[in-house]
Enzyme design. Structure first.
Site, PDB file in Angstrom:
ATOM      1  N   VAL A 296       0.788  -1.195  -0.056  1.00  0.00           N
ATOM      2  CA  VAL A 296       0.008   0.054   0.090  1.00  0.00           C
ATOM      3  C   VAL A 296       0.817   1.240  -0.303  1.00  0.00           C
ATOM      4  O   VAL A 296       0.302   2.313  -0.593  1.00  0.00           O
ATOM      5  CB  VAL A 296      -0.930   0.275   1.209  1.00  0.00           C
ATOM      6  CG1 VAL A 296      -1.784   1.235   1.241  1.00  0.00           C
ATOM      7  CG2 VAL A 296      -1.824  -1.348   1.296  1.00  0.00           C
ATOM      8  N   CYS A 297       1.973   1.079   0.717  1.00  0.00           N
ATOM      9  CA  CYS A 297       2.730   2.515   0.889  1.00  0.00           C
ATOM     10  C   CYS A 297       3.151   3.151  -0.261  1.00  0.00           C
ATOM     11  O   CYS A 297       3.104   4.322  -0.309  1.00  0.00           O
ATOM     12  CB  CYS A 297       4.137   1.936   1.855  1.00  0.00           C
ATOM     13  SG  CYS A 297       3.589   1.500   3.405  1.00  0.00           S
ATOM     14  N   PRO A 298       3.672   2.352  -1.462  1.00  0.00           N
ATOM     15  CA  PRO A 298       4.020   2.992  -2.640  1.00  0.00           C
ATOM     16  C   PRO A 298       3.032   3.788  -3.559  1.00  0.00           C
ATOM     17  O   PRO A 298       3.254   4.944  -3.848  1.00  0.00           O
ATOM     18  CB  PRO A 298       4.885   1.927  -3.379  1.00  0.00           C
ATOM     19  CG  PRO A 298       4.218   0.779  -2.913  1.00  0.00           C
ATOM     20  CD  PRO A 298       4.143   0.753  -1.454  1.00  0.00           C
TER      21      PRO A 298
ATOM     22  N   GLU B  34       0.704   5.376  -1.713  1.00  0.00           N
ATOM     23  CA  GLU B  34       0.309   6.690  -1.107  1.00  0.00           C
ATOM     24  C   GLU B  34       1.529   7.650  -1.257  1.00  0.00           C
ATOM     25  O   GLU B  34       1.226   8.886  -1.475  1.00  0.00           O
ATOM     26  CB  GLU B  34       0.261   6.398   0.362  1.00  0.00           C
ATOM     27  CG  GLU B  34      -0.956   5.590   0.916  1.00  0.00           C
ATOM     28  CD  GLU B  34      -0.979   5.443   2.413  1.00  0.00           C
ATOM     29  OE1 GLU B  34      -2.219   5.637   2.960  1.00  0.00           O
ATOM     30  OE2 GLU B  34      -0.077   5.208   3.024  1.00  0.00           O
ATOM     31  N   VAL B  35       2.834   7.120  -1.076  1.00  0.00           N
ATOM     32  CA  VAL B  35       3.789   7.933  -1.249  1.00  0.00           C
ATOM     33  C   VAL B  35       3.983   8.568  -2.935  1.00  0.00           C
ATOM     34  O   VAL B  35       4.074   9.773  -2.901  1.00  0.00           O
ATOM     35  CB  VAL B  35       5.190   7.011  -1.137  1.00  0.00           C
ATOM     36  CG1 VAL B  35       6.504   8.014  -1.418  1.00  0.00           C
ATOM     37  CG2 VAL B  35       5.339   6.833   0.444  1.00  0.00           C
TER      38      VAL B  35
END
Length: 202
Positions: A49-51, A53-54
């Site tokens: 999920v993190c990439p 959002e980033v």
């Protein structure tokens, strides 16, 4: 951390190593006083999920910058992990070049100060904080690890904060976006807004 961080308090200051334009630099929150800051935490580099959002915040960076706002992303990874992630293209699970600093919280002190550290897992939950020009915390949300945030909502909330700070006699109703009607913050003046709503259900 003693107590619980609340909206209306001063945002905890920090100084940490960050990656900016593929270089290591020191980022200090208090250096951004005079600007708004969107400070968001995410669990780990090279995850799932993190990439999304980033990169989403990076792709929308100009919209935040236009309204005098800096974005700072923070995780418990080292600056070396951040750099490697940035040097990895998006199709390979990296984030590519970013328009804002990625901050290393390898000692986990920033995450702890903002009360988003999950001690059982050792990573930060998906906390998002909006800090005003005076360094005061105006908004906070925290998601669990498995689901991402919404950049549109972060931007909308920021715009509402800026509006009410510039227009202290007004408040923003539900779902407000720039250009919508606002409410005069007194019992008599507010009737102008409510009367414009027309008939509705109880």
């Amino acid at each position: 951390m003693e107590g619980c961080l609340r909206v209306g308090q001063a945002a905890p200051d920090f100084s940490a190593t960050a990656v900016v334009d593929r270089e290591f630099t020191t980022v200090k929150l208090s250096d951004y006083q005079g600007q708004y800051v969107v400070l968001f935490f995410y669990p780990l580099d090279f995850t799932f999920v993190c990439p999304t959002e980033v990169t989403a915040f990076s792709d929308r960076y100009a919209e935040f910058s236009k309204i005098d706002t800096e974005i700072l992303g923070v995780s418990v990874d080292s600056e070396f992990s951040h750099l490697t992630w940035i040097e990895t293209d998006r199709k390979s699970g990296g984030v590519g070049d970013l328009n804002y600093p990625l901050v290393s919280d390898i000692k986990k002190t920033i995450s702890a100060d903002y009360n988003v550290l999950d001690p059982d897992v050792g990573v930060a939950l998906r906390g998002l904080f909006i800090i005003d020009r005076e360094g005061m915390l105006q908004h906070s949300t925290t998601n669990n690890l498995a689901f991402g945030r919404n950049v549109d909502e972060a931007l909308r909330t920021l715009q509402a904060i800026q509006y009410v700070q510039e227009n202290p006699e007004r408040v923003c109703p539900v779902g407000w976006t720039p250009g919508d009607k606002t409410v005069k913050a007194d019992p008599v003046g507010s009737k102008e807004y409510f009367s414009s709503l027309g008939a509705g259900s109880d």
